[in-house]
Design an enzyme around this catalytic site. Structure first.
Site, PDB file in Angstrom:
ATOM      1  N   PRO A 176       0.784  -1.244   0.000  1.00  0.00           N
ATOM      2  CA  PRO A 176       0.000   0.000   0.000  1.00  0.00           C
ATOM      3  C   PRO A 176       0.811   1.287   0.000  1.00  0.00           C
ATOM      4  O   PRO A 176       0.234   2.359  -0.136  1.00  0.00           O
ATOM      5  CB  PRO A 176      -0.814  -0.119   1.284  1.00  0.00           C
ATOM      6  CG  PRO A 176       0.055  -0.927   2.190  1.00  0.00           C
ATOM      7  CD  PRO A 176       0.722  -1.933   1.298  1.00  0.00           C
ATOM      8  N   ASP A 199       5.206   1.886 -10.990  1.00  0.00           N
ATOM      9  CA  ASP A 199       4.004   2.715 -10.975  1.00  0.00           C
ATOM     10  C   ASP A 199       4.182   3.849  -9.968  1.00  0.00           C
ATOM     11  O   ASP A 199       4.953   3.729  -9.006  1.00  0.00           O
ATOM     12  CB  ASP A 199       2.786   1.883 -10.554  1.00  0.00           C
ATOM     13  CG  ASP A 199       2.209   1.077 -11.705  1.00  0.00           C
ATOM     14  OD1 ASP A 199       2.539   1.373 -12.870  1.00  0.00           O
ATOM     15  OD2 ASP A 199       1.432   0.152 -11.431  1.00  0.00           O
ATOM     16  N   LYS A 221       5.675   7.629 -17.674  1.00  0.00           N
ATOM     17  CA  LYS A 221       6.414   8.476 -18.609  1.00  0.00           C
ATOM     18  C   LYS A 221       6.980   7.699 -19.791  1.00  0.00           C
ATOM     19  O   LYS A 221       7.815   8.213 -20.528  1.00  0.00           O
ATOM     20  CB  LYS A 221       7.541   9.196 -17.867  1.00  0.00           C
ATOM     21  CG  LYS A 221       7.036  10.165 -16.800  1.00  0.00           C
ATOM     22  CD  LYS A 221       8.166  10.885 -16.098  1.00  0.00           C
ATOM     23  CE  LYS A 221       7.628  11.852 -15.039  1.00  0.00           C
ATOM     24  NZ  LYS A 221       8.717  12.553 -14.324  1.00  0.00           N
ATOM     25  N   GLY A 252       1.794  -0.913  -7.201  1.00  0.00           N
ATOM     26  CA  GLY A 252       1.210  -0.680  -5.894  1.00  0.00           C
ATOM     27  C   GLY A 252       0.218  -1.773  -5.544  1.00  0.00           C
ATOM     28  O   GLY A 252      -0.406  -2.369  -6.422  1.00  0.00           O
ATOM     29  N   MET A 336      -9.924   3.973  -5.964  1.00  0.00           N
ATOM     30  CA  MET A 336      -9.908   4.887  -7.115  1.00  0.00           C
ATOM     31  C   MET A 336     -11.244   5.611  -7.294  1.00  0.00           C
ATOM     32  O   MET A 336     -11.709   5.815  -8.411  1.00  0.00           O
ATOM     33  CB  MET A 336      -9.551   4.125  -8.405  1.00  0.00           C
ATOM     34  CG  MET A 336      -8.212   3.419  -8.345  1.00  0.00           C
ATOM     35  SD  MET A 336      -7.832   2.484  -9.848  1.00  0.00           S
ATOM     36  CE  MET A 336      -9.010   1.135  -9.708  1.00  0.00           C
TER      37      MET A 336
END
Length: 409
Positions: A176, A199, A221, A252, A336
């Site tokens: 986490p 990530d 990126k 993650g 999310m």
């Protein structure tokens, strides 16, 4: 003969697969030693009138043979190795003498000086066996063993593969956010990596620990031109692996919990590249627990459901049955979903959820920036705006929000 500076014990690894090993005595010593002998493939015969429940279970399942009586002369016939571990000194001495006459290496739990072999403190980590002997100080042996094995597992002791390996990729769940919550295996694979594709939600502090030669690539990126971002990540994994690099995809949480890990595993499979998946601690359960919220609790919640909130309930792309979720009595965890929480709360209330249902939003859970904001379904949209809650945040909905342990003062 006792060990001395002139005559230390000679270390050797015994290959016992398919070879007869006799264990005299079925007590605690045998219980500790038998699993390793079985794992080595030895054909083990236990000679003892009784045994601990664990040893007895090994005999019942056929892992070992069991002669249910005391030791008798001749029991060591055709053995390659013997462990003598009874509480009868006279029987131990007779068995040890038979082993000496038959030139069978013999370990004695009651008298190390009378033995012809000693059992080292042993540990294993990913194909490496560590065996430590420190003479007559078994506690020191165990301490040295533990330190070496822990170092191999967490990467603080570097043991890179010298021989060339076939291309491979590890999809590692970083947990986490707190770097201490990555698994031991995940940390070790990071220490062995040549390339890490990370990530933004992965444990960023771990990247600072990597050696200078490791190439760290920010997945957000990666130039992707005509490709979708995920396709570009898949291509990068394949290309670096085919170049002979040890590649870690650091994600993650858990790779398979809203992490698109399966898409990456499928792309690697199509390219013929082996993939290792290392599970991670999902934020859906770890972040609530970090602020004292249990996702289940006796008499309060007998189930918990984890859903993605990255699309609103009225979005045609949504695969979530919000009407059914509104009828559940357990805990609802939304990942999310910060920017959609107003619409989510409205949908749950519309389908029958009590507007007074408690809600907790935990931002940057398990990190130094962690904070918790509480609300209800009726107030959560305004609370998020007023408190300026930002992603990443885990949202917990249900009565368990009020169960948590109060923080220590």
């Amino acid at each position: 003969m006792p060990e001395s500076a002139e005559h230390p014990a000679y270390p050797v690894g015994l290959r016992l697969s398919g070879r007869r090993v006799v264990v005299i005595g079925g007590g605690q010593v045998a219980q500790r030693r038998l699993p390793a002998l079985v794992a080595a493939g030895a054909e083990v015969t236990l000679v003892s009138p009784s045994a601990t429940p664990s040893v007895e279970a090994m005999a019942e399942t056929g892992e070992i043979g069991w002669t249910r009586r005391r030791y008798e002369e001749g029991d060591l016939a055709e053995a390659w190795y013997v462990l003598v571990a009874t509480g009868d000194p006279e029987a131990n001495a007779r068995a040890s003498a038979e082993a000496e006459r038959s030139r069978i290496w013999c370990v004695r739990s009651d008298d190390a000086e009378a033995a012809t072999a000693w059992t080292p403190a042993t540990g294993r980590s990913e194909g490496v066996t560590v065996a430590v002997l420190t003479g007559r100080d078994p506690r020191r042996s165990a301490a040295v063993r533990d330190a070496i094995v822990e170092g191999l597992r967490d990467g603080s002791i570097a043991a890179p593969h010298v021989r060339a390996k076939a291309p491979s990729v590890a999809l590692v769940g970083g947990g986490p956010g707190d770097p201490d919550l990555i698994t031991v295996r995940g940390r070790r694979l990071l220490a062995e990596a040549d390339v890490v594709i990370a990530d933004r939600l992965g444990p960023r502090d771990l990247l600072d620990e990597l050696p200078p030669h490791v190439e760290v690539i920010d997945a957000a990126k990666i130039p992707y031109g005509r490709f979708m971002a995920q396709e570009a990540i898949n291509n990068a994994l394949v290309e670096h692996a085919k170049a002979g690099k040890a590649v870690v995809r650091l994600k993650g949480g858990d790779p398979y919990v809203f992490g698109r890990g399966m898409e990456e595993a499928q792309a690697l499979a199509e390219a013929g590249i082996p993939c290792t998946v290392v599970p991670g601690i999902s934020s859906s359960i770890s972040v609530p627990s970090a602020v004292g919220i249990p996702v289940t609790h006796r008499g309060v919640a007998h189930e918990f459901t984890v859903v993605s909130g990255h699309v609103a309930p009225d979005d045609p792309r949504s695969l979530v049955d919000w009407q059914s979720l509104a009828r559940l009595r357990g805990t609802l965890v939304v990942l999310m979903g910060v920017d959609k929480i107003g619409a989510i709360a409205e949908a749950l209330v519309t389908h029958g959820k009590d507007p007074a249902t408690r809600v907790a939003l935990v931002q940057e859970g398990t990190t130094a920036a962690q904070r918790r904001v509480d609300a209800t379904l009726a107030t959560v949209a305004e609370t998020v705006r007023a408190e300026e809650v930002r992603p990443p945040a885990v949202i917990v909905i249900g009565d368990v929000v009020g169960v948590g342990v109060p923080p220590l003062s």
